[in-house]
Design a protein around this motif. Structure first.
Motif, PDB file in Angstrom:
ATOM      1  N   UNK A 123       0.905  -1.337   0.013  1.00  0.00           N
ATOM      2  CA  UNK A 123       0.117   0.164   0.129  1.00  0.00           C
ATOM      3  C   UNK A 123       0.790   1.333  -0.102  1.00  0.00           C
ATOM      4  N   UNK A 124       1.899   1.139   0.819  1.00  0.00           N
ATOM      5  CA  UNK A 124       2.994   2.284   0.832  1.00  0.00           C
ATOM      6  C   UNK A 124       3.329   2.644  -0.652  1.00  0.00           C
ATOM      7  N   UNK A 125       3.826   1.576  -1.316  1.00  0.00           N
ATOM      8  CA  UNK A 125       4.261   1.573  -2.762  1.00  0.00           C
ATOM      9  C   UNK A 125       3.126   2.204  -3.846  1.00  0.00           C
ATOM     10  N   UNK A 126       1.727   1.819  -3.671  1.00  0.00           N
ATOM     11  CA  UNK A 126       1.010   2.487  -4.257  1.00  0.00           C
ATOM     12  C   UNK A 126       0.857   3.802  -3.987  1.00  0.00           C
ATOM     13  N   UNK A 127       0.679   4.141  -2.623  1.00  0.00           N
ATOM     14  CA  UNK A 127       0.589   5.776  -2.202  1.00  0.00           C
ATOM     15  C   UNK A 127       1.631   6.687  -2.694  1.00  0.00           C
ATOM     16  N   UNK A 128       2.763   6.134  -2.970  1.00  0.00           N
ATOM     17  CA  UNK A 128       3.851   6.854  -3.544  1.00  0.00           C
ATOM     18  C   UNK A 128       3.585   7.079  -4.942  1.00  0.00           C
ATOM     19  N   UNK A 129       3.226   5.904  -5.789  1.00  0.00           N
ATOM     20  CA  UNK A 129       2.746   6.105  -7.237  1.00  0.00           C
ATOM     21  C   UNK A 129       1.609   7.221  -7.390  1.00  0.00           C
ATOM     22  N   UNK A 160       9.645  11.964 -15.458  1.00  0.00           N
ATOM     23  CA  UNK A 160      10.072  11.806 -14.123  1.00  0.00           C
ATOM     24  C   UNK A 160       9.248  12.645 -13.103  1.00  0.00           C
ATOM     25  N   UNK A 161       8.659  12.043 -11.960  1.00  0.00           N
ATOM     26  CA  UNK A 161       7.890  12.850 -11.223  1.00  0.00           C
ATOM     27  C   UNK A 161       8.661  13.383 -10.251  1.00  0.00           C
ATOM     28  N   UNK A 162       8.460  14.474  -9.808  1.00  0.00           N
ATOM     29  CA  UNK A 162       8.960  15.365  -8.606  1.00  0.00           C
ATOM     30  C   UNK A 162       8.174  15.262  -7.390  1.00  0.00           C
ATOM     31  N   UNK A 163       8.502  14.801  -6.423  1.00  0.00           N
ATOM     32  CA  UNK A 163       7.918  14.816  -4.904  1.00  0.00           C
ATOM     33  C   UNK A 163       6.261  14.012  -5.343  1.00  0.00           C
TER      34      UNK A 163
END
Lengths: 254, 257
Positions: free
Chosen positions: A52-58, A75-78
């Motif tokens: 879930x942490x991984x998904x929340x970062x995406x 590339x995303x920033x923050x």
């Protein structure tokens, strides 16, 4: 499906050595994988593996501690650059004071420049039709069954016309029959709209029935254990021998 | 379903009607054995009421009292609601100011009235101040508690759609707080209305409270009763005619319909 790293730029989502710490605790360690445009990918793992942490970062709800995250070749920033994205939570999270239609419209209300009320209305109606809720647009959440509420939540996620749909165990609160109905519904809509889907699950059967590929995560710290291609024809029924065998094989991996 | 509710509505009306008849009968019987200045009968009070209507100042008194209550109440709402939201969204600030609220709550309305006389003399401000000091903490507390019930999941949902802080306030906080605000406002209006009479008896030269004291001083018990009945009927009408329908309309999304 190809998993070649050379295709990373054209991938819808690409994670490169992504890691996450909460204080001194390492939750995710060097996670790398791609999700191709239009692909359905499952993140599978036991609880505590950081899926879930991984998904929340995406989704841009959390920031990665290290590594690169690319979305749509950028590339995303923050937590920024997430415009193509929609997120569906584990619970339906409907606003109880809004009708089904107004809940679906919620997805459009943050848009800038603002979308006119009339257009929001029309698009909400269209997306409610899409998830099979015609005739329930004016109902309040407490008047709807769990499955219908889940459909409203799906409609709210789809109303923006996202190219990428992220889902965090979205149907885990439903009873098994309703869940498999929602799986069919999701696959039907996916066949029409060809959006990229990345979803988290701890249910092996759900992963096999829905996904083109399954990213299996190992816990403490969360890392990729294996990426499994699911090359079974659809529709997939859990009782079908080849599907049952795939489920068994996958279960051995976690 | 509608026929059931209609017949139950009719039965409620019938029950209320019988209750009023019973009360009137008991009043009438009791008044037979009492001197007029202790307990005047219904007929005599009705006469007194007609007298009030013809006195010429009845509607002025009603109007000025209503004005003071509404003014005090609106000021209380305008101050209490934002303060409640501020306390609800800043736990540290709330923790710091909490004792202040307890102090304000323990001071009786009569004491506020005494202070008001000292500060404002015989004027509208006296009654408005007392209503404000009574109503404001009630609204503040309710809005504050309401702000604490905001579902963090819904806030996260709004964030996932990249909504601004203002949008989150408007679309998540305000609708969550509204029922609490409404409950507080209702309570505050009821209390404000009652304490306004206390304030008027000592701090004004017109209004219902002043007329009540005047009638009491002159032992015109029938007029005291007439005013009392007027007030009760007015509050019931307000409750049934405005507040109940408004609440039903605003909160029709709730399960307990």
């Amino acid at each position: 499906m190809s998993t070649a790293i050379s295709g990373a730029i054209s991938a819808a989502i690409s994670l490169r050595s992504v890691g996450k710490n909460f204080g001194s605790l390492k939750v995710l360690d060097h996670v790398s994988f791609d999700v191709a445009q239009g692909e359905i990918v499952a993140l599978l793992g036991t609880s505590g593996c950081g899926k879930s942490t991984l998904l929340n970062m995406v989704a841009g709800l959390l920031e990665a501690t290290e590594g690169e995250l690319w979305i749509d070749g950028k590339r995303t920033e923050g937590t920024k650059d997430r415009n193509a994205l929609s997120y569906m939570f584990q619970e339906d999270r409907l606003l109880p004071w809004r009708t089904a239609r107004a809940n679906a419209e919620f997805g459009l209300e943050a848009a800038s420049p603002a979308i006119p009320a009339r257009e929001r209305h029309t698009r909400a109606n269209a997306v409610l039709d899409l998830v099979g809720l015609q005739g329930f647009a004016d109902a309040h959440p407490h008047q709807l069954s769990g499955g219908m509420r889940s459909r409203v939540a799906l409609a709210r996620s789809l109303v923006t016309g996202p190219r990428i749909l992220l889902m965090d165990e979205p149907f885990s609160k439903l009873d098994p029959q309703m869940r498999s109905q929602m799986h069919d519904e999701l696959l039907r809509i996916h066949a029409m709209q060809r959006m990229t889907v990345l979803f988290v699950t701890h249910d092996v059967e759900e992963a096999i029935v829905l996904a083109d590929r399954v990213v299996v995560l190992a816990p403490r710290p969360g890392r990729v254990r294996e990426i499994v291609d699911v090359e079974l024809p659809r529709p997939r029924t859990a009782t079908d021998p080849s599907v049952a065998e795939a489920i068994r094989q996958l279960r051995l991996l976690i | 379903m509608s026929t059931v509710s209609r017949s139950s509505f009719a039965s409620t009306v019938a029950q209320r009607f019988v209750l009023v008849i019973l009360l009137l009968a008991a009043w009438w019987l009791a008044a037979l054995r009492m001197p007029q200045f202790v307990l005047p009968g219904p007929l005599r009070v009705a006469h007194a009421f007609v007298g009030l209507l013809q006195s010429g100042t009845f509607f002025d008194d009603l109007g000025i009292t209503l004005y003071r209550v509404v003014a005090g109440f609106l000021l209380a709402a305008a101050a209490g609601a934002p303060l409640g939201i501020a306390l609800g969204s800043n736990p540290r600030v709330a923790h710091f100011f909490e004792p202040l609220l307890s102090i304000v709550n323990t001071v009786s309305s009569a004491i506020w009235a005494v202070f008001a006389i000292i500060w404002f003399g015989i004027s509208n401000a006296t009654t408005i101040f007392v209503v404000f000091m009574t109503a404001m903490p009630l609204i503040l507390t309710n809005v504050w508690q309401g702000a604490l019930t905001v579902d963090i999941n819904l806030v996260e949902l709004a964030r996932s759609f990249r909504m601004s802080q203002t949008q989150i306030m408007r679309k998540i906080f305000l609708p969550t707080i509204l029922p609490h605000f409404f409950a507080g406002a209702r309570l505050a209006f009821g209390f404000g209305w009652r304490v306004s009479l206390v304030a008027e008896t000592i701090g004004s030269s017109n209004g219902i409270g002043y007329r009540l004291r005047q009638a009491a001083d002159l032992v015109q018990t029938d007029q005291v009763f007439a005013w009392t009945v007027t007030l009760v009927v007015l509050m019931l009408l307000l409750e049934a005619g405005v507040l109940k329908p408004l609440e039903r309309r605003l909160f029709r999304w709730k399960k307990t319909d």
